[in-house]
Design a protein around this motif. Sequence first.
Motif, mmCIF file in Angstrom:
data_model
loop_
_atom_site.group_PDB
_atom_site.id
_atom_site.type_symbol
_atom_site.label_atom_id
_atom_site.label_comp_id
_atom_site.label_asym_id
_atom_site.label_seq_id
_atom_site.Cartn_x
_atom_site.Cartn_y
_atom_site.Cartn_z
ATOM 1 N N GLN A 160 43.853 68.684 29.450
ATOM 2 C CA GLN A 160 42.804 67.320 29.845
ATOM 3 C C GLN A 160 41.385 67.603 28.657
ATOM 4 O OE1 GLN A 160 40.755 66.468 33.749
ATOM 5 N NE2 GLN A 160 41.319 64.764 32.712
ATOM 6 N N HIS B 221 37.124 67.826 27.826
ATOM 7 C CA HIS B 221 35.953 67.625 28.640
ATOM 8 C C HIS B 221 35.118 67.598 27.163
ATOM 9 C CE1 HIS B 221 37.801 66.971 33.040
ATOM 10 N NE2 HIS B 221 37.762 68.370 32.532
ATOM 11 N N PRO C 73 36.880 61.916 28.433
ATOM 12 C CA PRO C 73 37.842 63.008 28.867
ATOM 13 C C PRO C 73 38.652 62.297 29.120
ATOM 14 C CG PRO C 73 36.147 62.761 30.630
ATOM 15 C CD PRO C 73 36.143 61.673 29.523
#
Length: 336
Positions: free
Chosen positions: A251, A253, A263
């Motif tokens: 993921q 950010h 995100p």
Amino acid sequence: MKEALLYEKLAGGAVRCHLCPHQCTIGESRRGLCGVRENRDGVLYSLVYGKVAARGIDPIEKKPLFHFYSGSLSYSIATVGCNFRCKNCQNFDISQIPVGSKRIVGEDALPHEIVAAARHYDCRSIAYTYSEPTIFFEYAYDIARLAHKERICNVFVSNGYITEEAIRTIAPYVDAINVDLKGLSEDLYLKNCGGHIQPVRDAITLYKGLGVWVEVTTLVIPTLNDSEDDFRGIAEFIKSVGVDVPWHISQFHPTYKLTNLPPTPVTSLRKARDIGLDVGLRYVYEGNVPGEGGESTYCYQCGELLIRRYGFRILENNLRDSKCPYCGAVIDGIFQ
């Protein structure tokens, strides 16, 4: 300082570095793109040899390596510098120091001291990570050779931007590597990283061919590499290297110079995982989202849960001699 490996001397006092695909031609008193290799009187030197800018004791799952001595500890080190300029770099505070300020910072630590520290803290491996290990090649090379004599493994966490010559030099001492495959788009590599995709593909293939245990990570960045075509293309490339190569989907950010994007939704990670499994990869993991269910290892043959994880912690391990206890399938990797 340490005289660099893998370079040639040119006319007029210049040198050409053969460590990474940039193949920098470096004039007198100048540095390569990485900012840590300098030409002094026609000799190329590594400015970061023995200069540890970051170190820590990490679970091997943090690298991430899920099929290499699961549950063990890895003594992790880095110097400043990198041969990429990723706009989303999470460790820009060490990777980009030599570019902006020209400073070389770090705590003095000779190779034998790193190996001794790894042994003292009962670490199964030494990880060359946080920044790009290719740019502190000479330091990593000397540590790795000593570590192997002490039966301590060596792990690279790399962007894969390295020449064939360098890979063949270091591979006998590297036991496992996680390569950050950012996508298959040349445009993405040029604009976001300052490099090219093909050398990364070649590096992954060559490491695998030389017997190094390989895992691949893709950071999914919204709008840049998160389409179904992106996911399928990456999965099919990994499959061409080996169906046994684990794929970690992480993921994004917002950070550093890429703060205008949100995100990554967990749904995107799940879609990528589903596509990877559909393509035929045996092991596909969702990263950076503990508790969402995509971080555990399942048998590729019968589907039973084998290793249950939460973040970097192993909560349950049902493997028996690297085999599934339910159907007997051999699970790819190097396990304790």
